[in-house]
Design a protein around this motif. Sequence first.
Motif, short mmCIF file in Angstrom:
data_model
loop_
_atom_site.label_atom_id
_atom_site.label_comp_id
_atom_site.label_asym_id
_atom_site.label_seq_id
_atom_site.Cartn_x
_atom_site.Cartn_y
_atom_site.Cartn_z
N LEU A 75 0.87 -1.18 0.00
CA LEU A 75 0.00 0.00 0.00
C LEU A 75 0.91 1.22 0.00
O LEU A 75 1.58 1.50 1.00
CB LEU A 75 -0.91 0.01 1.23
CG LEU A 75 -1.87 -1.17 1.38
CD1 LEU A 75 -2.62 -1.07 2.71
CD2 LEU A 75 -2.84 -1.24 0.22
N GLY A 76 0.97 1.93 -1.13
CA GLY A 76 1.88 3.05 -1.23
C GLY A 76 3.32 2.57 -1.10
O GLY A 76 3.73 1.61 -1.75
N PRO A 77 4.11 3.20 -0.22
CA PRO A 77 5.51 2.81 -0.09
C PRO A 77 5.75 1.58 0.78
O PRO A 77 6.87 1.07 0.82
CB PRO A 77 6.14 4.05 0.56
CG PRO A 77 5.04 4.63 1.38
CD PRO A 77 3.78 4.39 0.59
N ILE A 78 4.73 1.11 1.48
CA ILE A 78 4.90 0.06 2.49
C ILE A 78 4.52 -1.30 1.93
O ILE A 78 3.44 -1.47 1.35
CB ILE A 78 4.05 0.35 3.75
CG1 ILE A 78 4.35 1.75 4.28
CG2 ILE A 78 4.31 -0.71 4.81
CD1 ILE A 78 5.78 1.97 4.69
N ARG A 79 5.41 -2.28 2.15
CA ARG A 79 5.13 -3.65 1.74
C ARG A 79 5.04 -4.55 2.97
O ARG A 79 5.91 -4.53 3.83
CB ARG A 79 6.24 -4.16 0.81
CG ARG A 79 6.01 -5.59 0.33
CD ARG A 79 7.04 -6.01 -0.71
NE ARG A 79 8.39 -6.09 -0.15
CZ ARG A 79 9.46 -6.50 -0.84
NH1 ARG A 79 9.33 -6.83 -2.12
NH2 ARG A 79 10.65 -6.53 -0.27
N TYR A 80 3.98 -5.34 3.03
CA TYR A 80 3.77 -6.32 4.09
C TYR A 80 4.01 -7.72 3.50
O TYR A 80 3.25 -8.17 2.65
CB TYR A 80 2.34 -6.23 4.64
CG TYR A 80 2.00 -4.87 5.23
CD1 TYR A 80 2.24 -4.59 6.57
CD2 TYR A 80 1.44 -3.87 4.43
CE1 TYR A 80 1.93 -3.35 7.11
CE2 TYR A 80 1.14 -2.62 4.95
CZ TYR A 80 1.39 -2.37 6.30
OH TYR A 80 1.08 -1.13 6.82
N ARG A 81 5.06 -8.38 3.95
CA ARG A 81 5.37 -9.74 3.49
C ARG A 81 4.89 -10.72 4.57
O ARG A 81 5.28 -10.59 5.74
CB ARG A 81 6.88 -9.90 3.25
CG ARG A 81 7.42 -9.00 2.14
CD ARG A 81 8.92 -9.17 1.94
NE ARG A 81 9.66 -8.77 3.11
CZ ARG A 81 10.28 -9.61 3.94
NH1 ARG A 81 10.24 -10.92 3.73
NH2 ARG A 81 10.94 -9.16 4.98
N TYR A 82 4.07 -11.68 4.19
CA TYR A 82 3.49 -12.58 5.19
C TYR A 82 3.54 -14.01 4.68
O TYR A 82 3.46 -14.28 3.48
CB TYR A 82 2.06 -12.16 5.53
CG TYR A 82 1.11 -12.04 4.35
CD1 TYR A 82 0.25 -13.09 4.01
CD2 TYR A 82 1.07 -10.88 3.58
CE1 TYR A 82 -0.62 -12.99 2.94
CE2 TYR A 82 0.21 -10.77 2.50
CZ TYR A 82 -0.63 -11.82 2.18
OH TYR A 82 -1.49 -11.73 1.11
N TRP A 83 3.69 -14.95 5.63
CA TRP A 83 3.82 -16.35 5.25
C TRP A 83 3.44 -17.27 6.41
O TRP A 83 3.34 -16.86 7.55
CB TRP A 83 5.25 -16.65 4.79
CG TRP A 83 6.33 -16.51 5.82
CD1 TRP A 83 6.88 -17.50 6.59
CD2 TRP A 83 7.01 -15.30 6.20
NE1 TRP A 83 7.86 -16.98 7.41
CE2 TRP A 83 7.97 -15.64 7.18
CE3 TRP A 83 6.92 -13.96 5.78
CZ2 TRP A 83 8.81 -14.70 7.78
CZ3 TRP A 83 7.76 -13.02 6.37
CH2 TRP A 83 8.68 -13.40 7.35
N MET A 84 3.21 -18.53 6.05
CA MET A 84 2.90 -19.59 7.01
C MET A 84 3.76 -20.79 6.69
O MET A 84 3.83 -21.23 5.53
CB MET A 84 1.42 -19.97 6.93
CG MET A 84 1.05 -21.20 7.74
SD MET A 84 -0.68 -21.67 7.48
CE MET A 84 -0.65 -23.36 8.09
N GLU A 85 4.45 -21.34 7.68
CA GLU A 85 5.30 -22.50 7.50
C GLU A 85 4.52 -23.77 7.85
O GLU A 85 3.77 -23.80 8.83
CB GLU A 85 6.55 -22.38 8.35
CG GLU A 85 7.41 -21.19 7.95
CD GLU A 85 8.67 -21.05 8.79
OE1 GLU A 85 8.81 -21.80 9.79
OE2 GLU A 85 9.51 -20.18 8.46
N PHE A 86 4.71 -24.82 7.06
CA PHE A 86 4.00 -26.07 7.29
C PHE A 86 4.75 -26.93 8.31
O PHE A 86 5.98 -27.05 8.26
CB PHE A 86 3.85 -26.86 5.99
CG PHE A 86 2.95 -26.21 4.97
CD1 PHE A 86 1.69 -25.76 5.33
CD2 PHE A 86 3.37 -26.06 3.65
CE1 PHE A 86 0.86 -25.16 4.40
CE2 PHE A 86 2.55 -25.47 2.71
CZ PHE A 86 1.29 -25.02 3.08
N ALA A 87 4.00 -27.55 9.21
CA ALA A 87 4.56 -28.54 10.12
C ALA A 87 4.78 -29.84 9.35
O ALA A 87 4.12 -30.08 8.33
CB ALA A 87 3.60 -28.77 11.29
#
Length: 258
Positions: free
Chosen positions: A206-218
């Motif tokens: 959003l604009g200049p800001i980047r949100y990187r998100y993830w989920m690791e599998f067991a």
Amino acid sequence: MGFLFEPYQDGRCCLCGVAAPLTGEHKVKASAIRAMFGSDKMVIGQFGGGQAHRNVQGPKSKALHHSAGLCADCNGARTQPADREFDRLHRLTLAHHAAGTEPITVFKDKRYAEGGASYLNVFRYFAKLLCCHMGDVHGPRPVSASAFATGELDHNRVFLGIDGDPNYRDWSAVSGEHAYAAHGGLAIIMDRKTELPSRIQSYLTLGPIRYRYWMEFAPIEVTALACFHQDFWQAARAAMHEYIDNPPTDEQLERMGF
């Protein structure tokens, strides 16, 4: 192993799985689009993708929605607290950015004490997006992530990094400040030795800001994907081999959120 993943079913909510009339979830929040673009014209496209840009009529355009839908309850009462909390977090993040501090320091705010309701609601928002991205590719629904997104569970499986978006950075250096939003689709990270999936991730800008998100599998989830959701696993394996044959550059990886 339905307690780990539920198979995608057309016409069912990608969070709770109920068969009901579905509504579209925005890939980029409609409120953020309105705040950034106002009445300005918008287009959708990819950097370096070789595809023509498409005009978008407005924030309600179906082109801005995930193809996987949510039932009214999940798109309303169950996820609205998370939606609103992300809006608050983003305003604070923009203030940090304007002040010249690292965006991730937003979590030093006492409102976002780890494990608190506001903290969890931020991560619930990104858990919802991961489930929507999985639904877009007809992938199995991670039950723990969807239950966390709707507030049924408090155990957070989602990781989050906040930084500056390199595409926005480079573009604004040439054209100045401008309205810009982006998302990373669904990336499936594979173990090259076992050829099994290890995590799913995406990003939201959003604009200049980047949100990187993830989920690791067991490990048990990896086994479940390989045994009971082979179409998804085989498609991920094929994509991994294509990646190995045509590896992206370090610059491309940075722009993709890695």
